[in-house]
Design a protein around this motif. Structure first.
Motif, short mmCIF file in Angstrom:
data_model
loop_
_atom_site.label_atom_id
_atom_site.label_comp_id
_atom_site.label_asym_id
_atom_site.label_seq_id
_atom_site.Cartn_x
_atom_site.Cartn_y
_atom_site.Cartn_z
N TYR A 137 -33.76 3.54 30.35
CA TYR A 137 -34.99 3.84 31.07
C TYR A 137 -35.32 5.34 30.98
CZ TYR A 137 -38.47 3.93 34.79
OH TYR A 137 -39.63 4.11 35.50
N TYR A 138 -34.32 6.17 31.20
CA TYR A 138 -34.53 7.62 31.16
C TYR A 138 -35.03 8.05 29.78
CZ TYR A 138 -33.90 12.63 31.54
OH TYR A 138 -34.13 13.98 31.55
N VAL A 139 -34.36 7.59 28.73
CA VAL A 139 -34.73 8.01 27.37
C VAL A 139 -36.12 7.48 27.02
CG1 VAL A 139 -34.12 7.82 24.92
CG2 VAL A 139 -32.34 8.27 26.63
N LYS A 140 -36.41 6.25 27.41
CA LYS A 140 -37.73 5.68 27.13
C LYS A 140 -38.82 6.50 27.80
CE LYS A 140 -40.96 2.82 25.92
NZ LYS A 140 -41.47 2.86 24.56
N ASN A 141 -38.59 6.93 29.01
CA ASN A 141 -39.64 7.61 29.78
C ASN A 141 -39.64 9.13 29.62
OD1 ASN A 141 -41.14 5.48 31.43
ND2 ASN A 141 -39.00 4.89 31.59
N LEU A 178 -27.35 14.62 26.53
CA LEU A 178 -26.46 14.03 27.52
C LEU A 178 -26.49 14.84 28.81
CD1 LEU A 178 -23.41 13.13 25.25
CD2 LEU A 178 -25.39 11.74 25.84
N VAL A 179 -26.65 16.14 28.68
CA VAL A 179 -26.73 17.01 29.86
C VAL A 179 -27.98 16.70 30.67
CG1 VAL A 179 -26.97 19.41 30.64
CG2 VAL A 179 -25.34 18.85 28.83
N ASP A 180 -29.11 16.50 29.97
CA ASP A 180 -30.36 16.14 30.68
C ASP A 180 -30.15 14.87 31.51
OD1 ASP A 180 -31.76 18.21 29.42
OD2 ASP A 180 -32.55 16.89 27.84
N LYS A 187 -20.97 14.49 32.98
CA LYS A 187 -21.34 14.26 31.58
C LYS A 187 -20.44 13.21 30.91
CE LYS A 187 -22.08 16.57 27.22
NZ LYS A 187 -21.12 17.29 26.43
N PRO A 188 -19.12 13.19 31.15
CA PRO A 188 -18.29 12.16 30.52
C PRO A 188 -18.73 10.73 30.89
CG PRO A 188 -16.90 13.91 31.34
CD PRO A 188 -18.28 14.19 31.85
N THR A 189 -19.25 10.55 32.08
CA THR A 189 -19.76 9.24 32.49
C THR A 189 -20.93 8.83 31.61
OG1 THR A 189 -19.08 9.65 34.78
CG2 THR A 189 -20.74 7.93 34.43
N ILE A 190 -21.85 9.75 31.37
CA ILE A 190 -23.00 9.47 30.51
C ILE A 190 -22.55 9.30 29.07
CG2 ILE A 190 -25.19 10.41 29.62
CD1 ILE A 190 -25.28 9.36 32.55
N ILE A 233 -28.26 14.66 21.06
CA ILE A 233 -29.56 14.18 21.50
C ILE A 233 -29.64 12.71 21.13
CG2 ILE A 233 -32.06 14.40 21.23
CD1 ILE A 233 -31.62 17.33 20.51
N ILE A 234 -30.07 11.91 22.08
CA ILE A 234 -30.18 10.48 21.78
C ILE A 234 -31.62 10.03 21.94
CG2 ILE A 234 -27.80 9.97 22.42
CD1 ILE A 234 -29.05 8.65 24.97
N GLN A 235 -31.93 8.98 21.19
CA GLN A 235 -33.22 8.33 21.31
C GLN A 235 -33.03 6.83 21.13
OE1 GLN A 235 -35.66 10.00 18.16
NE2 GLN A 235 -35.16 8.33 16.78
N LEU A 236 -34.01 6.06 21.55
CA LEU A 236 -33.93 4.62 21.40
C LEU A 236 -34.13 4.23 19.94
CD1 LEU A 236 -36.00 3.29 24.44
CD2 LEU A 236 -33.53 3.52 24.26
#
Length: 143
Positions: free
Chosen positions: A37-41, A47-49, A58-61, A86-89
């Motif tokens: 949801y976060y990445v989509k929006n 990962l820090v964001d 951060k390790p959880t994410i 950096i990740i994206q869908l």
């Protein structure tokens, strides 16, 4: 208002259970959905964001993102720095988001069934105010 926490927690648990059941056909949980949801929006994100937004380590994410990569829902893209992830869908992630978003919207509508629109609006406005009160009492800032 005495009893608020008890009432809230009695709502929270079954809600998360319902969300997890709804997401399980996609091998997802609510915690994984939060990242999607976060990445989509917010678009491609570090990962820090994400960890800052959800106020988790951060390790959880990192673990969540690793699982989403296994499911081919997110992928890493090059950042300014090799250390920055950096990740994206992916296309699969976009489609899963669309399907799950529809199902979650249906769930939200079902939860509000029988509650007048005016009360729904009040609840929608009150929840962020309660969160703000919690953060202010703890001396924290919201983002």
């Amino acid at each position: 208002m005495e009893g608020f926490l008890r009432r809230f927690l009695r709502l929270y648990r079954p809600l998360i259970t319902s969300l997890n059941e709804l997401l399980s056909p996609f091998e997802l949980s609510y915690s994984l959905w939060q990242v999607i949801y976060y990445v989509k929006n917010n678009g491609p994100s570090t990962l820090v964001d994400i960890s800052t937004h959800f106020e988790v380590e951060k390790p959880t994410i990192t673990r969540r993102v690793y699982r989403l990569e296994e499911l081919q829902i997110v992928k890493q893209i090059p950042g300014r720095d090799r250390r920055e992830k950096i990740i994206q869908l992916t296309e699969i992630g976009e489609e899963i988001y669309r399907i799950c978003r529809e199902k979650i919207t249906d769930l939200e509508n079902n939860l509000m069934e029988g509650i007048p629109k005016e009360k729904q609006v009040i609840l929608f406005q009150l929840l962020p105010q309660i969160r703000e009160n919690i953060l202010n009492k703890e001396g924290l800032n919201d983002e």
